[in-house]
Scaffold this motif. Structure first.
Motif, short mmCIF file in Angstrom:
data_model
loop_
_atom_site.label_atom_id
_atom_site.label_comp_id
_atom_site.label_asym_id
_atom_site.label_seq_id
_atom_site.Cartn_x
_atom_site.Cartn_y
_atom_site.Cartn_z
N ARG A 82 18.76 -11.81 3.59
CA ARG A 82 19.69 -10.98 2.82
C ARG A 82 20.57 -10.20 3.79
N ASN B 114 25.21 -9.43 0.15
CA ASN B 114 25.12 -8.34 -0.82
C ASN B 114 25.96 -7.15 -0.37
N GLY C 42 26.01 -10.88 -4.21
CA GLY C 42 25.81 -9.69 -5.02
C GLY C 42 26.90 -8.68 -4.72
N ASN D 15 24.72 -2.80 -5.18
CA ASN D 15 23.42 -2.47 -4.61
C ASN D 15 23.04 -1.07 -5.08
N ASP E 44 20.75 -5.42 -8.54
CA ASP E 44 20.01 -4.73 -7.48
C ASP E 44 19.77 -3.25 -7.78
#
Length: 459
Positions: A78, A132, A191, A194, A237
């Motif tokens: 990630r 992300n 993504g 977050n 997330d």
């Protein structure tokens, strides 16, 4: 080193065998698909890993994370999409002047070490790279700051004098993916949020289901227009599973499942212990002990830093929340012994794996991407059971014994005829250590250690 606790052998029967609990693995009865287990080296931790460790220690650190023989065999990385005001943290550190102005993107070919870390992971066969973003660049947000929350300009109820930045943010994310793809590192998941339910003093951006739903079609269509339909979108997330459940209800109601592939969550305010109502896969994308000083212990008193604690968290996520992936926060840290937010510690020369690392290994080393969890019947006292069928046809059964007595098990199979069996245990004295599992007449017998784990792989 793992702390030590005497292993208690509990004789439950007489004669030539212990009394055994019978379990049946129903190999044809498939549940969720498994995408893998992973880690991050965000916020410059990848560069520290590369620059502060060299030679054999650096290689050992990578092996602990990704090697399927000596380490955890992790399969997901990630990476953070930076949004700062310097070229080392963002591909667009300065505003182009407006949301429709031409953006002057640049990439330093390092990304705070994440390029190096991703390439190292690829050498071990890692193919899943989750990009992300913690925040949009500050000039795209209502607070004009990448830090301290704020909303993306143009989302419902959040207009800005500078205009609607949703399309520009989509372009920013797509360009980041292109930079990685051009350098041979394929981004597989994206993504754009977050912890949108938490205002942090570092890069952060707020959002609820309404704001997210106004952006998801924009980024989806922009990926399609740029030939990146193979990149799967995630959301959102959140800080904890319960919050993410609420956000997901809003996303589903707004029809966002057609655009998304994954629902993603963290575990800081609530663990994944039950299924979220969605047809999408669910991932636990960030988990860590942020409270304890560094410890390598497997089990002592059930503390948050201990491996056994995390084995239970992973088990509950897989068995009760139907997770397809579980990702810890940080992998390797150098000279940072004040926290247990990472899996391996180093003083620059010696590396120490934690019990948490071996908890991951008991699944990740053997349950490979593309596997399906399969159902089981029967029970074992104080013991959780998960079983999986890999794409190569092998079957893996994982036992987690939270009791203080050894459990002796007999495992049978439906729709599968095992020819070979390997078994491994982790407890206070052993870390993924090979042990005997007896295979006879299609049935396997083995022992699950007290306060420990047993993984059996059959082919």
């Amino acid at each position: 080193m793992l702390s030590r606790l005497p292993l208690v052998l509990c004789v439950l029967g007489t004669g030539d065998a212990f009394a055994r609990a019978a379990v049946t693995v129903n190999v044809a009865s498939t549940l969720q698909q498994i995408d893998g287990f992973g880690v991050s080296q965000a916020f410059g931790r990848a560069a520290e890993f590369r620059d502060m460790l060299s030679g054999q220690p650096q290689q050992q650190g990578l092996d602990y994370l990704f090697n399927t023989t000596t380490g955890a065999g992790l399969t997901i990385v990630r990476n953070r999409i930076g949004s700062g005001t310097s070229g080392s943290d963002s591909i667009l550190p300065q505003s182009p002047g407006g949301p429709t102005a031409a953006a002057n993107y640049s990439f330093d070919d390092d990304d705070r070490g994440q390029m190096w870390f991703s390439r190292q992971a690829m050498k071990y066969g890692v193919k899943t790279f989750y990009a992300n973003a913690w925040s949009a660049p500050g000039f795209m947000k209502t607070n004009n700051n990448e830090n301290n929350g704020g909303y993306l300009c143009g989302t419902p109820g959040h207009s800005c004098s500078s205009g609607d930045w949703r399309q520009a943010y989509a372009d920013f994310l797509v360009q980041y993916i292109k930079f990685y793809n051009e350098r041979g590192i394929p981004i597989t998941q994206l993504g754009f949020l977050n912890e949108p339910d938490f205002v942090a003093t570092y890069s952060s951006m707020q959002s609820g289901a309404s704001e997210a739903s106004s952006f998801i079609p924009v980024i989806y269509n922009h990926l399609e227009a740029n030939g990146l339909s193979n990149v799967s979108l995630t959301c959102c997330d959140a800080m904890g599973w319960n919050t993410q459940r609420s956000i997901t209800q809003g996303l589903v109601s707004a029809g966002m499942e057609r655009y998304l592939k994954y629902i993603t969550s963290h575990m800081y305010t609530s663990d994944p212990t039950s299924v979220i109502s969605t047809r999408l896969k669910t991932w636990q994308t960030e988990a860590a002990d942020l409270q304890s000083r560094w410890c390598a212990t497997w089990y002592s008193n059930g503390g948050l830093c201990e491996g056994m604690t995390w084995a239970n968290k992973i088990h509950n996520g897989l068995a009760n929340a139907n997770l397809s992936a579980y990702i810890y926060w940080q992998g390797v840290e150098v000279n940072q012994f004040q926290a247990s937010s990472y899996l391996v510690a180093s003083d620059g020369k010696t590396l120490t794996p934690s019990g948490r690392l071996w908890a991951f290994a008991m699944w990740s080393r053997f349950v490979r991407p593309g596997a399906y969890r399969v159902s089981t019947s029967g029970s074992v006292s104080s013991t959780g059971i998960t079983a999986f069928k890999n794409t190569d046809g092998s079957v893996v059964v994982v036992f987690l014994n939270s009791g203080r007595s050894q459990q002796n098990v007999e495992v049978g199979f439906r729709d599968f005829a095992p020819a070979t069996a390997e078994a491994f245990v982790t407890d206070n004295t052993r870390a993924v250590a090979a042990v005997v599992a007896t295979l006879s007449g299609g049935t396997v017998t083995a022992s699950v250690p007290a306060l420990g784990m047993l993984t059996i792989k059959l082919s």
